[in-house]
Design a protein around this motif. Structure first.
Motif, short mmCIF file in Angstrom:
data_model
loop_
_atom_site.label_atom_id
_atom_site.label_comp_id
_atom_site.label_asym_id
_atom_site.label_seq_id
_atom_site.Cartn_x
_atom_site.Cartn_y
_atom_site.Cartn_z
N VAL A 40 0.84 -1.21 0.00
CA VAL A 40 0.00 0.00 0.00
C VAL A 40 0.87 1.25 0.00
N PHE A 41 1.95 1.23 0.77
CA PHE A 41 2.86 2.37 0.84
C PHE A 41 3.44 2.67 -0.56
N SER A 42 3.93 1.62 -1.23
CA SER A 42 4.49 1.82 -2.58
C SER A 42 3.42 2.33 -3.54
N GLN A 43 2.24 1.76 -3.42
CA GLN A 43 1.17 2.13 -4.35
C GLN A 43 0.71 3.56 -4.13
N ILE A 44 0.73 4.01 -2.86
CA ILE A 44 0.30 5.39 -2.58
C ILE A 44 1.26 6.37 -3.25
N ILE A 45 2.55 6.07 -3.18
CA ILE A 45 3.55 6.96 -3.81
C ILE A 45 3.30 7.01 -5.32
N ALA A 46 3.11 5.81 -5.92
CA ALA A 46 2.88 5.74 -7.36
C ALA A 46 1.57 6.45 -7.73
N PHE A 47 0.57 6.22 -6.90
CA PHE A 47 -0.76 6.79 -7.12
C PHE A 47 -0.69 8.33 -7.16
N ALA A 48 0.00 8.90 -6.17
CA ALA A 48 0.10 10.37 -6.09
C ALA A 48 0.85 10.91 -7.30
N ALA A 49 1.92 10.23 -7.69
CA ALA A 49 2.71 10.70 -8.82
C ALA A 49 1.90 10.63 -10.12
N VAL A 50 1.21 9.53 -10.31
CA VAL A 50 0.43 9.34 -11.53
C VAL A 50 -0.69 10.37 -11.62
N LEU A 51 -1.32 10.60 -10.49
CA LEU A 51 -2.42 11.55 -10.47
C LEU A 51 -1.92 12.97 -10.77
N ALA A 52 -0.73 13.29 -10.25
CA ALA A 52 -0.15 14.61 -10.50
C ALA A 52 0.16 14.78 -11.99
N VAL A 53 0.73 13.74 -12.59
CA VAL A 53 1.06 13.80 -14.03
C VAL A 53 -0.22 13.93 -14.85
N ALA A 54 -1.23 13.14 -14.48
CA ALA A 54 -2.51 13.17 -15.21
C ALA A 54 -3.12 14.57 -15.13
N CYS A 55 -3.08 15.16 -13.93
CA CYS A 55 -3.64 16.49 -13.73
C CYS A 55 -2.88 17.52 -14.57
N TYR A 56 -1.56 17.39 -14.58
CA TYR A 56 -0.73 18.32 -15.36
C TYR A 56 -1.08 18.21 -16.84
N ARG A 57 -1.20 16.97 -17.33
CA ARG A 57 -1.50 16.75 -18.76
C ARG A 57 -2.90 17.28 -19.12
N PHE A 58 -3.84 17.14 -18.19
CA PHE A 58 -5.20 17.64 -18.47
C PHE A 58 -5.20 19.18 -18.49
N VAL A 59 -4.49 19.75 -17.54
CA VAL A 59 -4.43 21.22 -17.45
C VAL A 59 -3.77 21.82 -18.70
N SER A 60 -2.81 21.04 -19.24
CA SER A 60 -2.04 21.60 -20.37
C SER A 60 -2.65 21.26 -21.74
N ILE A 61 -3.90 20.87 -21.78
CA ILE A 61 -4.54 20.64 -23.07
C ILE A 61 -4.63 21.98 -23.80
N ARG A 62 -4.13 22.00 -25.04
CA ARG A 62 -4.15 23.25 -25.81
C ARG A 62 -5.16 23.19 -26.95
N ARG A 63 -4.95 22.26 -27.87
CA ARG A 63 -5.82 22.21 -29.06
C ARG A 63 -6.92 21.21 -28.80
#
Lengths: 614, 228
Positions: free
Chosen positions: B203-226
């Motif tokens: 669970v500890f490992s997965q939480i770290i991965a989960f937070a990182a993945v969610l941050a990347v996903a959020c960044y990619r969604f925010v940076s939608i241009r076209r």
């Protein structure tokens, strides 16, 4: 309409989907082949081909949806309908082109498997799953095709199609077709209804798609609600008329006093069963009760005296937990082999010392049940069988009134007509051949040494020989051999593999010749949940496979396949002993196992009466 | 505003909850009533199907729907941060997935409590599969948040399934234990006691991965241009 042109257009239309599906289905076999290549096993794949083929029905559904959506998308569809095109011909062509393409995609892993140098074994897992996967692919393709014509949305049509396909998979178990085992009845196709049902459903979905396209049926909001209600009603009706399929019914579960581990639990005594050596188990109206074994208090047996000079020896008795019991009139007798051994310590340089047991004396004893005790009443010295003073095998079997006592490669035949006066009939030293190992090449005919016991029926000799060869304990009570209609078969369960039936094809004075007849593999789910190395025995045309907490019952006579009839599983329990009663019901002795390591007072023991399925 | 966004997503994705919930409950009732195979096998079968199908259903148009329906530019004109829009979508999907697994696990436990499996075993197993399903959906987000069609989202979701399957196979064959910690399927191995990993460590490992993945996903969604 130019048919060839349409076919060409169709293929061009969903070529990217085909390529995507090809990539998805080939990724696992190629990865397995690469891993094998890296490990020096050659560029070949194995079990991943099976996994890929199992995924093919899902991909067939995807191809169907892509195929329909290519031309039935709302704007394109209006275009098609405005042309003087034969809509039925167009939809039929679309259907069959897509179906052919999905079946070709399905065969790709198989071709890769063959090309990568695998030799075809006609009994391999990969081959038996192909017909079912092909049929399933046809069914999922047709259902998804029909759904997409109605729903006109790729993803939603695929989901609804898959839901319907899942329901159709369960349908034969709901209908009164006596389906019980997914492996034998469905995958092996021992019952023809299943392929028929799948083909009928596929044909119905195709016809539905034709009409839906012709009359422009389209799922609109009001129709959606109607479908939900209809689906719900069908589900409720089916649930009302369905029944439990393959679980073994518990007739009674009786909590009993804690008993000693290692003592005999259930033993056969004629047509009755004895519990823990001292009580009869009576079954009346599916209720379990106990009664004392009657013995005449005046009939006091005189125990034999232990041979002198054996006080220093350790003892080993056989059968250990089970008792070999014979009923003579009102009296109960049991038999066992008692072996005496001394222990020698062998010191090894730099290594921990080894203990070596030297067997020097062996006796066959008979016991009589008198005044709540089993009293030894007669004994025959069979020490001459210990020719090399080692121990590899001890076995005992009662056939009619004769006992065959086997120690290592020698045996003694004893007349047990009167258990109080055992008579030696024959002794043969070092005549038994070593048991042959587990069968490696399953398709080849092989031989098993025939036990050279004179004076017993040939069928019993064959039975004994096979049991002796493959069973390492418990042959006094149980057998893996089934004799029916002059046909002799025996059954083996291999660790993490399958249950196999071998037919006896013939015999001569020295050997029994056998050949694999059929095998019933354990499914991935069975491996995941319950199947561990267990014991197998056969009684009255049924095969019983029991492991720690699981009992599986198979039908071995009503067809050429081994067919599962039922299962009994208790996760936190351990099955101590099993007895199949004369009325075919099953008696289980179980222990609640969760706190087995504590041995505290809260431990629970049960006798369970089960209804034999079938 | 965040609550209104949540309400919008809830209304839009209600059919997914209805479809997956109804299918899960119908199959759970059918299989646990008919008992073609033992309860534990039924639980594995239903959970496995749910683990693959429920995230697929939620991933289909959660992001791509806005682009294919040309509503994303309207959404981005709402005076609210884009990351809030992303999280409203993610939270509704995650809540839906959790709710479906919670309902089916409770139903399994009620129908077969202690009958064959240990008490709470079926519930625990189904919920662990649900956790794996939620993690798979989370892994879909960074790759699928810029997808423009349902088919594209489907391909991304399948790629996530197969990709983690390959990592699991590789970590098993080559005994790379650290990689196994980040594979969502490790929760499945945990239910079958086929891994040496401990639940808390996993669970500890997965939480770290989960937070990182969610941050990347959020960044990619925010940076939608076209987007049109």
């Amino acid at each position: 309409m130019k048919i060839q042109g349409i076919i060409h257009q169709q293929i061009c239309q969903f070529k990217w989907h085909l390529l995507a599906c090809f990539g998805l289905i080939m990724v696992l076999p190629i990865e397995e082949a690469l891993v094998n290549f890296k490990d020096g096993l050659g560029f070949r794949c194995g079990s991943m081909v099976l996994v890929s083929i199992m995924f093919s029905p899902l991909l067939a559904g995807l191809i169907a949806c892509a195929n329909v959506q290519g031309d039935m998308d709302q704007k394109l569809y209006i275009f098609w309908r405005s042309k003087p095109a034969g809509i039925k011909l167009l939809v039929s062509l679309k259907f069959f082109v897509g179906l052919t393409a999905s079946l070709i995609i399905m065969t790709c892993p198989l071709i890769f498997w063959l090309l990568s140098g695998n030799i075809i074994d006609t009994n391999s897992d990969i081959l038996y799953s192909i017909p079912l996967s092909a049929l399933l692919s046809i069914m999922t393709y047709s259902l998804c095709f029909g759904c997409n014509v109605l729903i006109r949305s790729t993803a939603r049509a695929w989901l609804v199609g898959m839901l319907l396909a899942g329901f159709c998979l369960i349908l034969p178990f709901i209908l009164p077709l006596n389906y019980r085992d997914f492996v034998s009845d469905v995958i092996f196709g021992s019952r023809v209804y299943y392929p028929v049902i799948m083909l009928i459903i596929s044909a119905a979905a195709f016809v539905f798609a034709l009409f839906a396209a012709q009359y422009d049926w389209h799922l609109k909001t009001n129709l959606k609600g109607l479908l939900w209600v209809a689906g719900g009603l069908v589900f409720v009706l089916l649930m009302l008329f369905s029944s439990q399929v393959a679980n073994i019914k518990v007739l009674q579960e009786l909590e009993i006093e804690p008993f000693m581990l290692g003592r005999n639990d259930l033993d056969y005594a004629g047509d009755k069963v004895i519990f823990q050596e001292h009580n009869y188990v009576d079954i009346d109206n599916n209720k379990i009760s106990f009664s004392n074994i009657d013995s005449n208090p005046d009939d006091i047996a005189v125990p034999i005296t232990r041979p002198e000079g054996l006080e220093e020896y350790h003892t080993r008795d056989y059968p250990g937990r089970d008792k070999l019991i014979k009923v003579v009139g009102d009296n109960l007798y049991s038999f066992s082999i008692l072996a005496y051994f001394s222990r020698e310590r062998i010191d090894r340089e730099g290594k921990p010392p080894l203990n070596r047991d030297i067997y020097e004396h062996a006796y066959l004893r008979s016991y009589k049940y008198t005044v709540n005790r089993w009293i030894p009443i007669c004994e025959i010295d069979i020490s001459e069988c210990l020719t090399d003073h080692s121990y590899s095998q001890i076995a005992l079997r009662l056939i009619d009134n004769k006992i065959i006592a086997i120690i290592n490669n020698s045996f003694v035949l004893i007349d047990a007509t009167n258990p109080e006066e055992l008579k030696r009939l024959d002794t043969k030293l070092d005549v038994l051949k070593r048991p042959m190992g587990y069968i490696q090449e399953r398709r080849k005919e092989f031989s098993i040494p025939l036990v050279p016991v004179e004076g017993i029926d040939i069928e019993d000799r064959i039975k004994l020989s096979i049991d002796l060869n493959y069973q390492y304990e418990g042959i006094d009570e149980r057998s893996i051999v089934d004799i029916h209609d002059e046909k002799i078969s025996f059954f083996l369960a291999s660790y993490y593999d399958d249950i196999r039936r071998f037919d006896v094809t013939g015999w001569d004075s020295e050997n029994i010749y056998c050949k694999l007849s059929t095998a019933r593999p354990f499914t991935i789910l069975e491996h995941m949940s319950s199947v561990y190395l267990g014991r197998v025995f056969v009684k009255n045309g049924k095969l019983y496979f029991s492991s720690k907490n699981t009992l599986l019952v198979f039908d071995i006579r009503s067809g050429d396949k081994i067919r599962k009839l039922g299962h009994f599983i208790r996760m936190d329990y351990s099955i101590q002993d099993i007895a199949v009663l004369d009325d075919d019901n099953i008696l289980l002795c179980m222990r609640w196992d969760r706190n087995l390591s504590n041995y505290d007072s809260s431990e629970k023991n049960f006798l369970c009466l089960l209804k034999n399925p079938g | 505003m965040f609550l209104m966004l949540l309400w919008k997503e809830w209304k839009e994705n209600l059919w997914k909850l209805g479809f997956c919930g109804a299918a899960s409950i119908a199959f759970t009732i059918m299989l646990f009533r008919m008992r073609i195979i033992p309860d534990v096998e039924n639980c594995f079968l239903i959970s496995l199907a749910q683990m693959f199908i429920v995230p697929v259903v939620y991933s289909l148009d959660i992001f791509s729907g806005e682009i294919s329906n040309r509503t994303i530019h309207l959404l981005f004109k709402i005076p609210v941060k884009r990351w809030i829009i992303f999280f409203s979508k993610y939270l509704v999907s995650a809540a839906g997935i959790i709710f479906i697994f919670l309902a089916s696990s409770l139903l399994m436990e009620l129908m077969a409590r202690g009958r064959e499996a240990s008490v709470y075993f079926l519930m625990r197993t189904n919920l662990l599969y649900g956790l794996a399903g939620l993690l798979l959906f989370t892994w879909f987000c960074p790759f699928g948040c810029q997808s423009r069609s349902e088919a594209g989202s489907l391909v991304v979701m399948f790629a996530v399934f197969i990709g983690w399957g390959i990592v699991l196979l590789w970590s098993g064959v080559c005994e790379v234990t650290w990689a196994e910690r980040f594979v969502p399927y490790s929760f499945l191995l945990l239910t079958m006691e086929m891994t040496k990993l401990k639940f808390t460590g996993l669970v500890f490992s997965q939480i770290i991965a989960f937070a990182a993945v969610l941050a990347v996903a959020c960044y990619r969604f925010v940076s939608i241009r076209r987007y049109l």
